[in-house]
Design an enzyme around this catalytic site. Structure first.
Site: not given
Ligand code: GLA
Length: 695
Positions: A442, A499
């Protein structure tokens, strides 16, 4: 003019030709880019024929719209290079031909300005099989210089293509497309976030007003770089148009060598799909290496438990996920340091013994006993102030300490070897001591400083980990789709597209992302019944089938599913598994629908024998009955058998008798492409799924 010395080069395959000409040893110009030219075409004649007139009010010779338009040529638009010596004087090189090397699929051309001691090198490849041009520019200087702008090889787009489709977006709404007219002056996109970013997917499609998914010409571009890019699409006063891509402004450090990222470009005669398929295939067949096959169904626990990790609860969730058909379990954020929320612990990549007294092994063993692979979340480039790492090394932070935080976090300076070594050691330790086959990588904020060394440092770290842990797949995530580009896809296996697990939003996002991305790398998950990011309540059928259009996964708490919902999800997952072998290798063809309420696509197998059609009704249509859906890419002479896979979903209010409601259809490809499929009426926010086979 006609007595100028001309050198020419021709990159050609069955689909397109790119002809370059250098006049009097000056930088080469693309004097033709379009449909493949016949083999016997005289390139010198073409070069001579490309010369434009000079009219009153102009300088006495038209400056070349070369692979790097030059200020020294009095180029009347944006130049391809802006550089200064260390004293701050502007450098205006006049490059001349030095050498050429013909490689198997392309060319390397070297030009030099001997007075300024500069070399400009163009690497130009026409990738066999995918017909994608891969173009890179390198600048070499004998003395240290500052480069404010260096474009990848600059291409002209022809006068008859009057529109461009560009990309913007935001968190939970990646890959927004916008169609604009070309008009005099420069349209510039300068992505100064330091990452690829949701708002700046580095792509551009130049086309006609009439270009659709299935028809019309398209000149498509993608800059394969994760560090922020600049795009210039400019129409000059003389009518010529140019497209430039390079690293974002002011992101290059001073030095002796400057490389652009590869610019991928293609000319397609058969609509946007023609270009999309080339990008999709290139990612799938050339960029991504070592992806597990078949692609396993994911379960990701983020929206089920967030930071609340309880091994027993996660085991119970894994049991259910396995029962639904999951084959890979991804433990998301929250397993390390003292990470109970997003204010702390980034950088401390050590298992949190409060939550995991016996480490991750009991969960991993459990997950594996269910037949699932285990994956884990990292956000390597980030650090929280509340972390042991920050307390030990506040000097490792990128940018001034007074900067505005992003998600309460700071960024590590990835240009520092000691930072990369630290991250390598921490991640390698977790990978070496736990049976992990997958990383969700990430990157949850924009950068405080734009510097290409940050993306280069990221690449170096991933490359090292890939080399030492070749069995570990990586997913590129950046608050969803904030780091999706061909640079990262050369090193990873999947992208977390967004997301947004809202299936309606996902339909739109994945439809537009398919202009570049194949299904095999595009993660799509069945989210919770009540979507956490949009607040919508969406039926399990739409959620399940939407995920089944790409690399499928689940992300809800499976304990929320009713028995009926679980049955549907199991069934759709079973269908996906039965079809994934060909679907993960298929072309995604976006369908043109006369009804704006519809988002439809056809996935066509490589051998053309099988296809699936997904017709999502994103909202209520204006007309009372569905309009026929016309297919594409089929053999007009062949006959196809078509099944409406989910025909039992036709609602009671559908009172008529469209054939597909009760039985299969056998018709020619010509009929399917010209007339199209007549579907039953149904409610909005639902989806029809059809399966076709060549007889
Ligand atoms: C980001 C990612 C999510 C999740 C969060 C965890 O927002 O896009 O899918 O993994 O971080 O903190």
């Amino acid at each position: 003019m006609s007595n100028q010395a001309v050198k020419t080069w021709h990159l050609r395959d069955d689909h397109q030709s790119l002809v370059l000409a250098s006049f009097d040893n000056r930088l080469p110009e693309a004097v033709y880019w379009g449909p493949a030219l016949p083999a016997g075409e005289n390139l010198e004649t073409l070069a001579a024929a490309s010369l434009m007139d000079v009219a009153p009010g102009m300088v006495d010779r038209n400056a070349g719209l070369s692979l790097c338009p030059e200020a020294s040529e009095t180029f009347p638009g944006q130049t391809g290079l802006a550089a200064r010596n260390l004293a701050g004087d502007v450098l205006a090189p006049a490059f001349r031909f030095e050498s050429e090397a013909v490689t198997e699929d392309g060319l390397t051309l070297v030009f030099a300005d001997r007075d300024l001691e500069l070399n400009l090198v163009f690497d130009l490849v026409l990738t066999p099989g995918t017909s994608l041009l891969k173009l890179q520019t390198r600048l070499e200087s004998a003395n240290e210089i500052t480069v404010d702008w260096l474009a990848a090889p600059v291409l002209p787009v022809p006068a008859h293509t009057g529109e461009m489709i560009e990309f913007s977006g935001r968190w939970c709404s990646e890959f927004l497309t916008r169609r604009l007219p070309f008009s005099p002056g420069a349209r510039m996109r300068d992505n100064r976030t330091g990452r690829t970013d949701h708002a700046h997917f580095p792509g551009l499609i130049v086309c006609n007003a009439a270009t659709r998914n299935t028809s019309g010409e398209a000149y498509a571009f993608h800059y394969g770089w994760s560090g922020g890019h600049r795009m210039v699409a400019e129409e000059l006063a003389d009518g010529r148009r140019q497209v430039q891509f390079g690293h974002a402004s002011a992101s290059l450090p001073k030095g002796l060598h400057f490389d652009t990222a590869p610019l991928y470009a293609t000319y397609a005669a058969a609509g946007l799909n023609g270009a999309a398929v080339r990008f999709q295939r290139h990612v799938r067949d050339h960029l991504v290496k070592g992806a597990k096959s078949p692609r396993p169904v994911h379960y990701n626990c983020w929206e089920a438990v967030y930071f609340k990790h309880d091994p027993e609860e996660l085991k119970a969730i894994a049991d259910r996920a396995a029962g639904l058909g999951a084959e890979r379990f991804v433990l998301d954020d929250g397993w390390f340091g003292r990470r109970d929320d997003d204010t702390t612990s980034l950088g401390d990549w050590v298992i949190d013994r409060r939550k995991w007294p016996d480490g991750l092994t009991p969960l991993i063993d459990h997950v594996k006993s269910l037949g699932l692979q285990f994956g884990i979340w990292f956000e390597p480039e980030m650090v929280n102030e509340d972390s042991d790492l920050f307390r030990a090394h506040p000097e490792w932070v990128l940018g001034p300490i007074g900067q505005i935080r992003g998600r309460q976090q700071l960024v590590l300076d990835m240009s520092r070897q000691e930072v990369r070594d630290y991250l390598y050691d921490r991640i390698a330790d977790v990978l070496a001591n736990n049976d992990i086959g997958y990383i969700k990588w990430d990157h949850n904020r924009v950068l405080p400083v734009i510097d290409s060394r940050q993306a280069e440092g990221f690449y170096a770290l991933v490359d090292r980990l890939r080399e030492d842990f070749p069995h570990v797949e990586i997913e590129s995530c950046s608050s969803g789709g904030g780091r999706i580009d061909f640079g990262v896809l050369e090193r990873t296996h999947r992208v977390w597209l967004s997301d947004s697990n809202d299936a309606l939003e996902r339909q739109r996002i994945q439809h537009d992302a398919a202009l570049f991305l194949p299904a095999s790398v595009t993660g799509s998950h069945v989210g919770p019944r009540h979507c956490h990011t949009s607040g919508r309540t969406i039926d399990i059928r739409l959620r399940a089938w939407t995920a089944a259009q790409r690399h499928m996964g689940f992300e809800m708490d499976p304990r929320e599913l009713t028995d009926a919902e679980a049955d549907i999800l199991r069934e759709v997952t079973g269908w996906w598994k039965a079809n994934r072998d060909w679907m993960m290798q298929a072309d995604i063809l976006r369908l043109d629908c006369p009804d704006p309420a519809i988002i439809a696509e056809q996935q066509l197998s490589q051998d053309g024998r099988e296809f699936a059609v997904f017709v999502a009704l994103a909202r209520t249509s204006d007309q009372i009955l569905p309009r026929p859906i016309r297919l594409t890419g089929l053999d007009p002479e062949a006959r196809y058998a078509i099944t409406l896979v989910n025909r039992d979903e036709a609602p009671r209010l559908s009172r008529g008798a469209p054939l597909l409601k009760s039985r299969d259809l056998e018709v020619s490809g010509q009929y399917l492409m010209s007339h199209g499929l007549t579907l039953p009426w149904r409610f909005p926010e639902t989806i029809w799924v059809l399966k076709g086979e060549k007889i």
